[in-house]
Every structure is written in structure tokens, then in C-alpha cells.
Design an enzyme around this catalytic site. Structure first.
Site, PDB file in Angstrom:
ATOM      1  N   THR A   1       0.823  -1.212   0.000  1.00  0.00           N
ATOM      2  CA  THR A   1       0.000   0.000   0.000  1.00  0.00           C
ATOM      3  C   THR A   1       0.856   1.261   0.000  1.00  0.00           C
ATOM      4  OG1 THR A   1      -1.523   1.257   1.398  1.00  0.00           O
ATOM      5  CG2 THR A   1      -0.094  -0.261   2.540  1.00  0.00           C
ATOM      6  N   ASP A   2       0.258   2.358  -0.448  1.00  0.00           N
ATOM      7  CA  ASP A   2       0.964   3.653  -0.391  1.00  0.00           C
ATOM      8  C   ASP A   2       1.067   4.183   1.038  1.00  0.00           C
ATOM      9  OD1 ASP A   2      -1.727   4.328  -0.017  1.00  0.00           O
ATOM     10  OD2 ASP A   2      -1.806   5.817  -1.619  1.00  0.00           O
ATOM     11  N   GLU A   3       0.243   3.622   1.966  1.00  0.00           N
ATOM     12  CA  GLU A   3       0.225   4.157   3.338  1.00  0.00           C
ATOM     13  C   GLU A   3       1.553   3.969   4.056  1.00  0.00           C
ATOM     14  OE1 GLU A   3      -3.180   3.555   5.729  1.00  0.00           O
ATOM     15  OE2 GLU A   3      -4.555   3.659   4.048  1.00  0.00           O
TER      16      GLU A   3
ATOM     17  N   SER B   1       2.321  -2.216  10.105  1.00  0.00           N
ATOM     18  CA  SER B   1       2.411  -3.669   9.889  1.00  0.00           C
ATOM     19  C   SER B   1       2.674  -3.985   8.420  1.00  0.00           C
ATOM     20  CB  SER B   1       1.144  -4.374  10.390  1.00  0.00           C
ATOM     21  OG  SER B   1       0.026  -4.048   9.582  1.00  0.00           O
ATOM     22  N   LYS B   2       2.110  -3.196   7.510  1.00  0.00           N
ATOM     23  CA  LYS B   2       2.385  -3.401   6.083  1.00  0.00           C
ATOM     24  C   LYS B   2       3.834  -3.021   5.761  1.00  0.00           C
ATOM     25  CE  LYS B   2       0.003  -4.485   3.105  1.00  0.00           C
ATOM     26  NZ  LYS B   2      -0.364  -5.820   2.544  1.00  0.00           N
TER      27      LYS B   2
ATOM     28  N   TYR C   1      -1.954  -0.273  11.104  1.00  0.00           N
ATOM     29  CA  TYR C   1      -2.073  -0.962   9.811  1.00  0.00           C
ATOM     30  C   TYR C   1      -0.864  -0.685   8.925  1.00  0.00           C
ATOM     31  CZ  TYR C   1      -3.313  -1.491   4.893  1.00  0.00           C
ATOM     32  OH  TYR C   1      -3.280  -1.805   3.553  1.00  0.00           O
TER      33      TYR C   1
HETATM   34  P1  NAD Z   1      -9.686  -7.198   2.374  1.00  0.00           P
HETATM   35  O1  NAD Z   1      -9.664  -6.917   3.834  1.00  0.00           O
HETATM   36  O2  NAD Z   1     -10.908  -6.917   1.593  1.00  0.00           O
HETATM   37  O3  NAD Z   1      -9.334  -8.737   2.124  1.00  0.00           O
HETATM   38  C1  NAD Z   1      -8.317  -9.401   2.812  1.00  0.00           C
HETATM   39  C2  NAD Z   1      -8.476 -10.903   2.577  1.00  0.00           C
HETATM   40  O4  NAD Z   1      -7.394 -11.575   3.254  1.00  0.00           O
HETATM   41  C3  NAD Z   1      -9.772 -11.467   3.154  1.00  0.00           C
HETATM   42  O5  NAD Z   1     -10.358 -12.358   2.231  1.00  0.00           O
HETATM   43  C4  NAD Z   1      -9.318 -12.223   4.401  1.00  0.00           C
HETATM   44  O6  NAD Z   1     -10.135 -13.328   4.731  1.00  0.00           O
HETATM   45  C5  NAD Z   1      -7.913 -12.664   3.997  1.00  0.00           C
HETATM   46  N1  NAD Z   1      -7.031 -12.914   5.139  1.00  0.00           N
HETATM   47  C6  NAD Z   1      -6.849 -12.110   6.217  1.00  0.00           C
HETATM   48  N2  NAD Z   1      -5.955 -12.679   7.059  1.00  0.00           N
HETATM   49  C7  NAD Z   1      -5.553 -13.850   6.471  1.00  0.00           C
HETATM   50  C8  NAD Z   1      -4.624 -14.866   6.828  1.00  0.00           C
HETATM   51  N3  NAD Z   1      -3.943 -14.802   7.981  1.00  0.00           N
HETATM   52  N4  NAD Z   1      -4.449 -15.902   5.990  1.00  0.00           N
HETATM   53  C9  NAD Z   1      -5.148 -15.986   4.839  1.00  0.00           C
HETATM   54  N5  NAD Z   1      -6.049 -15.067   4.451  1.00  0.00           N
HETATM   55  C10 NAD Z   1      -6.242 -14.011   5.256  1.00  0.00           C
HETATM   56  O7  NAD Z   1      -8.433  -6.427   1.790  1.00  0.00           O
HETATM   57  P2  NAD Z   1      -8.237  -5.740   0.359  1.00  0.00           P
HETATM   58  O8  NAD Z   1      -8.735  -4.357   0.422  1.00  0.00           O
HETATM   59  O9  NAD Z   1      -8.729  -6.676  -0.689  1.00  0.00           O
HETATM   60  O10 NAD Z   1      -6.641  -5.659   0.308  1.00  0.00           O
HETATM   61  C11 NAD Z   1      -5.866  -6.718  -0.237  1.00  0.00           C
HETATM   62  C12 NAD Z   1      -4.404  -6.360  -0.137  1.00  0.00           C
HETATM   63  O11 NAD Z   1      -4.158  -5.156  -0.857  1.00  0.00           O
HETATM   64  C13 NAD Z   1      -3.931  -6.076   1.284  1.00  0.00           C
HETATM   65  O12 NAD Z   1      -2.636  -6.602   1.430  1.00  0.00           O
HETATM   66  C14 NAD Z   1      -3.927  -4.558   1.401  1.00  0.00           C
HETATM   67  O13 NAD Z   1      -2.970  -4.135   2.321  1.00  0.00           O
HETATM   68  C15 NAD Z   1      -3.557  -4.185  -0.024  1.00  0.00           C
HETATM   69  N6  NAD Z   1      -4.027  -2.870  -0.496  1.00  0.00           N
HETATM   70  C16 NAD Z   1      -5.349  -2.519  -0.372  1.00  0.00           C
HETATM   71  C17 NAD Z   1      -5.791  -1.302  -0.896  1.00  0.00           C
HETATM   72  C18 NAD Z   1      -7.249  -0.878  -0.815  1.00  0.00           C
HETATM   73  O14 NAD Z   1      -7.566   0.256  -1.187  1.00  0.00           O
HETATM   74  N7  NAD Z   1      -8.169  -1.730  -0.372  1.00  0.00           N
HETATM   75  C19 NAD Z   1      -4.892  -0.452  -1.540  1.00  0.00           C
HETATM   76  C20 NAD Z   1      -3.546  -0.828  -1.625  1.00  0.00           C
HETATM   77  C21 NAD Z   1      -3.142  -2.053  -1.121  1.00  0.00           C
HETATM   78  O1  DAU Z   2      -4.164   4.000   0.492  1.00  0.00           O
HETATM   79  C1  DAU Z   2      -4.383   2.622   0.399  1.00  0.00           C
HETATM   80  C2  DAU Z   2      -5.216   2.178   1.571  1.00  0.00           C
HETATM   81  O2  DAU Z   2      -6.549   2.637   1.331  1.00  0.00           O
HETATM   82  C3  DAU Z   2      -5.211   0.646   1.782  1.00  0.00           C
HETATM   83  O3  DAU Z   2      -3.906   0.250   2.120  1.00  0.00           O
HETATM   84  C4  DAU Z   2      -6.174   0.267   2.907  1.00  0.00           C
HETATM   85  O4  DAU Z   2      -6.232  -1.154   3.015  1.00  0.00           O
HETATM   86  C5  DAU Z   2      -7.556   0.794   2.548  1.00  0.00           C
HETATM   87  O5  DAU Z   2      -8.451   0.505   3.592  1.00  0.00           O
HETATM   88  C6  DAU Z   2      -7.510   2.307   2.302  1.00  0.00           C
HETATM   89  O6  DAU Z   2      -7.215   3.018   3.533  1.00  0.00           O
HETATM   90  P1  DAU Z   2      -7.949   4.388   3.908  1.00  0.00           P
HETATM   91  O7  DAU Z   2      -7.865   4.557   5.367  1.00  0.00           O
HETATM   92  O8  DAU Z   2      -7.493   5.499   3.034  1.00  0.00           O
HETATM   93  O9  DAU Z   2      -9.450   3.986   3.428  1.00  0.00           O
HETATM   94  P2  DAU Z   2     -10.880   4.235   4.089  1.00  0.00           P
HETATM   95  O10 DAU Z   2     -11.890   3.865   3.065  1.00  0.00           O
HETATM   96  O11 DAU Z   2     -10.997   3.618   5.445  1.00  0.00           O
HETATM   97  O12 DAU Z   2     -10.911   5.803   4.287  1.00  0.00           O
HETATM   98  C7  DAU Z   2     -10.744   6.674   3.165  1.00  0.00           C
HETATM   99  C8  DAU Z   2     -10.757   8.093   3.686  1.00  0.00           C
HETATM  100  O13 DAU Z   2     -12.085   8.401   4.142  1.00  0.00           O
HETATM  101  C9  DAU Z   2      -9.853   8.298   4.883  1.00  0.00           C
HETATM  102  O14 DAU Z   2      -9.291   9.621   4.804  1.00  0.00           O
HETATM  103  C10 DAU Z   2     -10.788   8.213   6.085  1.00  0.00           C
HETATM  104  C11 DAU Z   2     -12.098   8.742   5.532  1.00  0.00           C
HETATM  105  N1  DAU Z   2     -13.325   8.154   6.115  1.00  0.00           N
HETATM  106  C12 DAU Z   2     -13.439   6.814   6.184  1.00  0.00           C
HETATM  107  C13 DAU Z   2     -14.563   6.222   6.728  1.00  0.00           C
HETATM  108  C14 DAU Z   2     -14.679   4.717   6.825  1.00  0.00           C
HETATM  109  C15 DAU Z   2     -14.358   8.997   6.546  1.00  0.00           C
HETATM  110  O15 DAU Z   2     -14.269  10.232   6.444  1.00  0.00           O
HETATM  111  N2  DAU Z   2     -15.482   8.417   7.066  1.00  0.00           N
HETATM  112  C16 DAU Z   2     -15.624   7.063   7.207  1.00  0.00           C
HETATM  113  O16 DAU Z   2     -16.666   6.607   7.736  1.00  0.00           O
END
Ligand code: NAD
Ligand code: DAU
Length: 353
Positions: free
Chosen positions: A133-135, A162-163, A159
């Protein structure tokens, strides 16, 4: 040929499997623990498709992963599995350390043992791709340049810390043991199968249910949005042509403040599913307490993946958000399924009554 992919019952992983199998007959072994975020309904359309093999288990289970690697002899392992929600990491960081750090460590060790004894040609072509992730880069001021791959790591939440730790492990397994790794650091994704704890699906479903649309703080935090299938195509491209040991930042050049995202969503909903009382969904916007340690701005400099691998996003935010809203409106059964049970408890804990 076969690939082993972890976490594919989640949001991005399930989109990845669909995108992959739409253009390839290469079997996907999907290892997923089915946490609250894992949902086999995301993969329902693949029932009976021999190219998708689901295995219920933990990436940290060495015996299971060793056995899967022996049995299926994958040419690549892609690691999507993670605890992914920042707010949950603030309430309870333990699971994040367990899966994102320890889980990645155990997975790397299993993969290393498997890779080390492969015949030479397979050893050469094998890849371990880590989805990150970019975070990990921390937060930007309004005038800072977007995150390039050379940016130092400054994670601010449990989060992102840990990433970041998992990214460092992946890097070390390459430098120390020669494991052929690739790492992708992507910005915020949105699209189908997005669990409604995250901003875009949460706002969409709350709007339709007549509930408040919670904006943390002043709503001026900036995220860089990418349609999930564009992310999945970028991962495939990095797997195919990425240089071993390198990291690739992936983003859509779509920086937007949260308030603008929510207003756009409301406007699309006003058009596609107008409120019965004729009012605008934006009237449901409510400002709530800010997230502790909330990062102000993320932005990705995607020039490396564009220049070296020829990847470009296909969707703009405007086209992607329309597709997303339409998907949620059509897939009511999926929505009802994910918003029951444990999800309700989370909403109560995070947002109160
Ligand atoms: P998500 O939470 O929707 O899905 C995570 C999946 O991993 C789930 O199916 C869960 O059951 C599985 N999982 C969790 N712990 C596990 C374990 N110990 N063993 C096996 N499976 C396990 O997450 P996502 O949004 O699909 O993100 C996927 C990946 O992409 C993550 O590594 C996240 O950090 C990264 N990422 C997410 C975003 C975003 O915007 N959602 C952006 C950049 C990177
Ligand atoms: O940047 C990549 C990341 O994007 C991934 O690594 C994470 O897994 C993914 O969850 C996401 O993280 P964010 O914290 O940016 O996403 P989230 O959707 O939780 O929140 C997006 C923005 O909106 C953030 O600035 C917080 C804000 N927010 C979120 C929620 C849930 C609100 O204002 N209200 C809300 O209820």
C-alpha cells in the site's frame, strides 16, 4: 501452470481472480482464512470452474502452505492476504501484527524452502509478488510531490506499520536469500465487492438506507483513487515483466478530498436512484470525530510502472465511480449478505448508535 494467490476472498483478491481468469486458463489456488472480510460470495460465479481452487487456511500455517506448494507446484505466489482496515487497526492492532507481519514471515519461509529446491529453470522464473500500500510512505503536505518508489517509509497507523514491516521482510528475503520478489504499493482502490467498512461502499449503502454519511474531521483529507480492476491489471503486468527485487507504485493520478468523493457519490446516486422525497443524498452528510493520527494526503507517482511496464489505468474516477454505484445497485443480495452479523457490531462500535 498454476499460481498460488492468498486473500482472494477479499475485495481486491476476488477482483484479481475474476480479472485473471477472464484472460487466462492458468489455475488459481486461492488460500484465504475467511476473516470477516473474506466472502466466498465474491467468487460465486466461479463455482464449478476447475481453474479456481479454494483452500480455507492461514498464510501463517507453515504445514498447510508447505503442502500446497508441494502439491500444486505454482510458478508464482501472490500475497494479497492482510488485515486491511485502518480504523480496525486502531481499535485492535494485534491481528494486524499477527497476519501482516508474522503471517508474511511464515509465508516467506515456506516459499523460500519450496523455491530453493526447484529445478534451475523453474527457480529462475519463479516470482513472489507482495501486494502492499501507499500508506507505508506516511502523509504528504499539499505541496509535497507524490510518493515515488524512492520515498522513505514513515508509516503512521498500526495498519501501515504492519504493512511496512511486511514490505521490509519481503525486501530482506530477496537481498539475503535471493528470493525473486516483486512488491507493489498501490493507492486507494474502489469498485465491486468492496467491504462496506471502507469510505466509498459505506457511504453508498448508508445513503441508500437513509442513514448519516460520516465524514471524519473536515473531510479535506486527500486520497488517490484507482478502480480495482486497473490495480489488478497492473499486478499482472508487474508479475509478467517486473524486474526482480524492484517495487512499483500504482495509482490513478486521481487525488481527491474525501468530501468531494462523497459529494460525487451523492450526485451519481441522485441521478441513478433518486431519493423518494426528491431531496439530495448530500443532505445526509454528517461530520464526525476524526480518525486518530489521520494521514492528511496520499498521492502516487505512477511514472515508473507506466514507463517501464507500459501500464495505464483504463478508468477515470468519473467512469469508475459510475460503474461502482451501478454494481452496488444491481447486487442487492451481496449487499444484504455482507451487512449482516459481525458487520453490524463493527458499525455500532465505530459510529455509535
Ligand atoms: P480485504 O480486507 O478486503 O481482504 C483481505 C483478505 O485476506 C480477506 O479475504 C481475508 O479473509 C484474507 N485474510 C486475512 N488474514 C488472512 C490470513 N492470515 N491468511 C489468509 N487469508 C487471510 O483487503 P483488500 O482491500 O482486498 O486488500 C488486499 C491487499 O491489498 C492487502 O494486502 C492490502 O494491504 C492491499 N491494499 C489494499 C488497498 C485498498 O484500497 N483496499 C490499496 C492498496 C493495497
Ligand atoms: O491508500 C491505500 C489504503 O486505502 C489501503 O492500504 C487500505 O487497506 C484501505 O483501507 C484504504 O485506507 P484508507 O484509510 O485510506 O481507506 P478508508 O476507506 O478507510 O478511508 C478513506 C478516507 O475516508 C480516509 O481519509 C478516512 C475517511 N473516512 C473513512 C470512513 C470509513 C471517513 O471520512 N469516514 C468514514 O466513515
Amino acid at each position: 501452470m498454476t499460481i498460488l494467490v492468498t486473500g482472494c476472498a477479499g475485495f481486491i483478491g476476488s477482483n484479481f481472480v475474476h480479472t485473471w481468469l477472464a484472460s487466462s486458463d492458468e489455475t488459481v489456488i486461492n488460500l484465504d482464512k475467511l476473516t470477516y472480510a473474506g466472502n466466498l460470495a465474491n467468487l460465486k460465479s466461479l463455482q464449478g470452474d476447475a481453474r479456481h481452487v479454494f483452500v480455507h487456511g492461514d498464510i501463517g500455517d507453515r504445514a498447510l502452505v508447505d503442502q500446497l506448494l508441494r502439491e500444486h507446484q505454482p510458478r508464482a505466489v501472490l500475497n494479497f492476504a492482510a488485515e486491511s482496515h485502518v480504523d480496525r487497526s486502531i481499535h485492535g492492532p494485534g491481528e494486524f501484527i499477527q497476519t501482516n507481519v508474522m503471517g508474511t514471515f511464515h509465508l516467506l519461509e515456506s516459499v523460500r524452502a519450496y523455491w530453493q529446491v526447484l529445478p534451475e529453470t523453474q527457480r529462475q522464473s519463479f516470482r513472489f509478488l507482495h501486494v502492499s500500500t501507499d500508506e507505508v510512505y506516511g502523509t504528504l503536505s499539499p505541496t509535497d510531490p507524490p510518493f515515488a518508489e524512492t520515498k522513505n517509509y514513515e508509516p503512521n497507523s498500526p495498519y501501515s506499520a504492519s504493512k511496512a514491516a511486511s514490505d521490509h521482510l519481503v525486501r530482506a528475503w530477496h537481498h539475503t536469500y535471493g528470493l525473486p520478489v516483486l512488491t507493489t504499493n498501490c493507492s486507494n482502490n474502489y469498485g465491486p465487492f468492496h467491504f462496506p467498512e471502507k469510505l466509498i461502499p459505506l457511504v453508498l449503502l448508508n445513503a441508500l438506507a437513509g442513514k448519516a454519511l460520516p465524514i471524519y474531521g473536515d473531510g479535506q483529507q486527500v486520497r488517490d483513487w484507482l478502480y480495482v480492476q486497473d490495480h489488478c491489471r497492473a499486478i499482472t503486468r508487474v508479475l509478467d515483466a517486473g524486474k526482480v527485487g524492484e517495487t512499483y507504485n500504482i495509482g490513478g493520478w486521481n487525488e481527491k478530498p474525501n468530501l468531494e468523493v462523497v459529494n460525487t457519490l451523492c450526485a451519481v446516486l441522485d441521478e441513478l436512484k433518486p431519493r423518494a422525497d426528491g431531496k439530495n443524498y448530500a443532505e445526509q452528510i454528517t461530520y464526525v470525530k476524526d480518525r486518530p493520527g489521520h494521514d492528511r494526503r496520499y498521492a502516487i507517482d505512477a511514472r515508473k510502472v507506466e514507463r517501464e511496464l507500459g501500464w495505464r489505468p483504463e478508468e477515470t474516477f468519473e467512469t469508475g465511480i459510475r460503474k461502482t454505484v451501478a454494481w452496488y445497485l444491481i447486487n442487492q443480495a451481496w449487499v444484504e449478505d455482507v451487512t449482516s452479523g459481525a458487520y453490524r457490531q463493527w458499525v455500532g462500535q465505530q459510529y455509535g448508535a
